[in-house]
Motif scaffolding. Structure first.
Motif, PDB file in Angstrom:
ATOM      1  N   UNK A 348      23.932  16.726  41.064  1.00  0.00           N
ATOM      2  CA  UNK A 348      23.204  17.862  41.633  1.00  0.00           C
ATOM      3  C   UNK A 348      23.845  18.189  42.976  1.00  0.00           C
ATOM      4  N   UNK A 349      24.505  19.327  43.078  1.00  0.00           N
ATOM      5  CA  UNK A 349      25.204  19.687  44.314  1.00  0.00           C
ATOM      6  C   UNK A 349      25.006  21.164  44.623  1.00  0.00           C
ATOM      7  N   UNK A 350      25.297  21.541  45.874  1.00  0.00           N
ATOM      8  CA  UNK A 350      25.251  22.931  46.286  1.00  0.00           C
ATOM      9  C   UNK A 350      26.659  23.461  46.510  1.00  0.00           C
ATOM     10  N   UNK A 351      26.820  24.784  46.385  1.00  0.00           N
ATOM     11  CA  UNK A 351      28.114  25.431  46.593  1.00  0.00           C
ATOM     12  C   UNK A 351      28.162  26.001  48.014  1.00  0.00           C
ATOM     13  N   UNK A 352      29.012  25.414  48.856  1.00  0.00           N
ATOM     14  CA  UNK A 352      29.190  25.916  50.220  1.00  0.00           C
ATOM     15  C   UNK A 352      30.238  27.031  50.242  1.00  0.00           C
ATOM     16  N   UNK A 353      31.336  26.844  49.501  1.00  0.00           N
ATOM     17  CA  UNK A 353      32.391  27.848  49.410  1.00  0.00           C
ATOM     18  C   UNK A 353      32.914  27.886  47.976  1.00  0.00           C
ATOM     19  N   UNK A 354      33.342  29.076  47.567  1.00  0.00           N
ATOM     20  CA  UNK A 354      33.948  29.223  46.254  1.00  0.00           C
ATOM     21  C   UNK A 354      33.135  30.100  45.319  1.00  0.00           C
ATOM     22  N   UNK A 355      33.846  30.911  44.538  1.00  0.00           N
ATOM     23  CA  UNK A 355      33.241  31.702  43.467  1.00  0.00           C
ATOM     24  C   UNK A 355      34.076  31.431  42.227  1.00  0.00           C
ATOM     25  N   UNK A 356      33.466  30.866  41.201  1.00  0.00           N
ATOM     26  CA  UNK A 356      34.250  30.309  40.111  1.00  0.00           C
ATOM     27  C   UNK A 356      33.434  30.222  38.826  1.00  0.00           C
ATOM     28  N   UNK A 357      34.130  30.073  37.708  1.00  0.00           N
ATOM     29  CA  UNK A 357      33.497  29.921  36.396  1.00  0.00           C
ATOM     30  C   UNK A 357      33.002  28.490  36.220  1.00  0.00           C
TER      31      UNK A 357
END
Length: 418
Positions: A348-357
């Motif tokens: 279970x993690x959060x996205x700080x940077x990045x836009x991805x599939x």
């Protein structure tokens, strides 16, 4: 074609450890049964334990494998021991009652550890399911678990008021698609106890299953006692579950978690779906990842050590193909959680940077900026992980259904305003 689970043999059999076999037999309240049936007997672990408890018992063992080595039984149809008859025949054939002469020699107790497979559908399965009352409660009768078929076959062959002890895979105990089946089972028969087994109860596998003890009788019952057998082989105190809740799920861990979540705490929570949270499942399969031509985040890229953290996934940024508009993507501020896997509650993690599939093994949770940090923290907390584990299901690798995930409770007083 027969679909088997890893760790089982070619017939999908997980062999019961001797201590679990003895434990199952100990759960019967019967003092002196006369005739016992063991369908899909395999090595005879269950019937052997029964014979140890009741030495005068007459035993019928059935297995399709002519090479099976049942103690004191030859590979002939019947052994020379009059107290033990072995039949080399398919346990799911429609005319098995006639073969075993159940009319003239009633069966008053049965034990069973079915193979954990989904067998290719045969028309005779319809009669087996219908006779036990299960045909109309299955979403896809032609894609039915062998455990349910063996349960139905046992109920057809047993005499009235007989008792069955059967090991059922976690899917029949917890999966939402079998909820109507559980409701039918609970209303048509008497369940005297359900015992969730620890992983490692079978040789060479961590398959998850439960012991179900039931009687072929129409007596009414208001509650079902559900137990847990610990890894130390101690039996928990029972949780008494009403029939409606038992039809929802029959596993101890789910009801234990629900029981120990106080009403006061529940009154202060909202479910994810009530908070205008968007939850999507990734759209790229594991096989498609290999030929995608662009980076795709999969559960193998989510490390347990990073649980609860906001991470930089900018290395997964890439230009998607022109037809990629339908591809599910994660973006900064999203929360990612594994949909499958034995340790899904640790990814279970959060996205700080990045836009991805993302792959279809990952859920993307998108919520308002003022609650996203609280949602991540609560899901990654000890209590949140326990909730996720209790609401997942599966025999080997666990799965978390979206219909369960959207009900994850969020404490309102832990929102972080920005």
């Amino acid at each position: 074609m027969i679909t088997t689970n890893s760790g089982s043999d070619i017939l999908g059999r997980y062999y019961t450890r001797s201590d679990i076999s003895s434990f199952l037999v100990e759960q019967f309240d019967i003092i002196s049964p006369v005739r016992l049936l063991d369908l899909g007997a395999g090595s005879g672990s269950l019937s052997g334990a029964a014979k140890t408890r009741w030495p005068d018992l007459k035993i019928l063992t059935v297995d399709i494998d002519p090479k099976v080595d049942v103690p004191s039984v030859s590979t002939r149809k019947k052994s020379n021991d009059s107290s033990h008859e072995h039949f080399v025949i398919d346990a799911l054939c429609e005319n098995l009652s006639a073969v075993l002469d159940c009319t003239n020699a009633p069966i008053d107790v049965a034990v069973c550890n079915p193979p954990f497979i989904t067998p290719k559908w045969r028309n005779e399965f319809r009669a087996i399911l219908e006779d036990a009352g299960f045909l109309d409660c299955l979403p896809f009768p032609a894609d039915v678990d062998a455990g349910l078929l063996f349960l139905a076959q046992n109920l057809r062959l047993m005499s009235e008021n007989a008792t069955l002890g059967i090991i059922l895979p976690d899917s029949l105990i917890t999966a939402s698609k079998y909820r109507k089946f559980r409701a039918t089972l609970l209303n048509a028969y008497v369940i005297t106890k359900v015992i969730q087994l620890p992983r490692g109860s079978f040789h060479h596998t961590d398959a998850l299953a439960s012991i179900v003890i039931l009687q072929k009788t129409k007596k009414h019952q208001d509650t079902i006692p559900i137990y847990c057998l610990t890894r130390e082989k101690t039996l928990s105190a029972p949780i008494l579950v009403d029939l409606l809740s038992a039809s929802e799920r029959l596993d101890y861990s789910f009801h234990f978690h629900r029981l120990h979540t106080s009403n006061a705490t529940r009154s202060k929570t909202s479910m994810l779906y009530e908070l205008a949270v968007e939850i999507k499942r990734g759209s790229i399969t594991s096989s498609q990842i290999k030929t995608a031509g662009f980076p795709v985040l999969h559960i193998t890229n989510m490390m347990e050590k990073d649980i609860g953290q906001w991470l930089d996934f900018s290395s997964f940024d890439a230009k998607l193909p022109d037809d990629g508009a339908t591809i599910i993507k994660a973006q900064p501020g999203d929360i990612l959680i594994s949909r499958v896997g034995r340790n899904l509650d640790s990814k279970i993690v959060g996205v700080m940077r990045g836009t991805f599939a993302v792959s279809d093994c990952v859920y993307v949770i998108r919520c308002a900026p003022n609650i996203r940090e609280s949602v991540l923290a609560q899901m990654a907390s000890k209590e949140g992980r326990a909730w996720l584990s209790a609401h997942a299901y599966g025999v080997a690798a666990k799965q978390l259904a979206k219909k369960e995930l959207i009900t994850f409770p969020i404490l309102l007083n832990q929102y972080k305003d920005v």
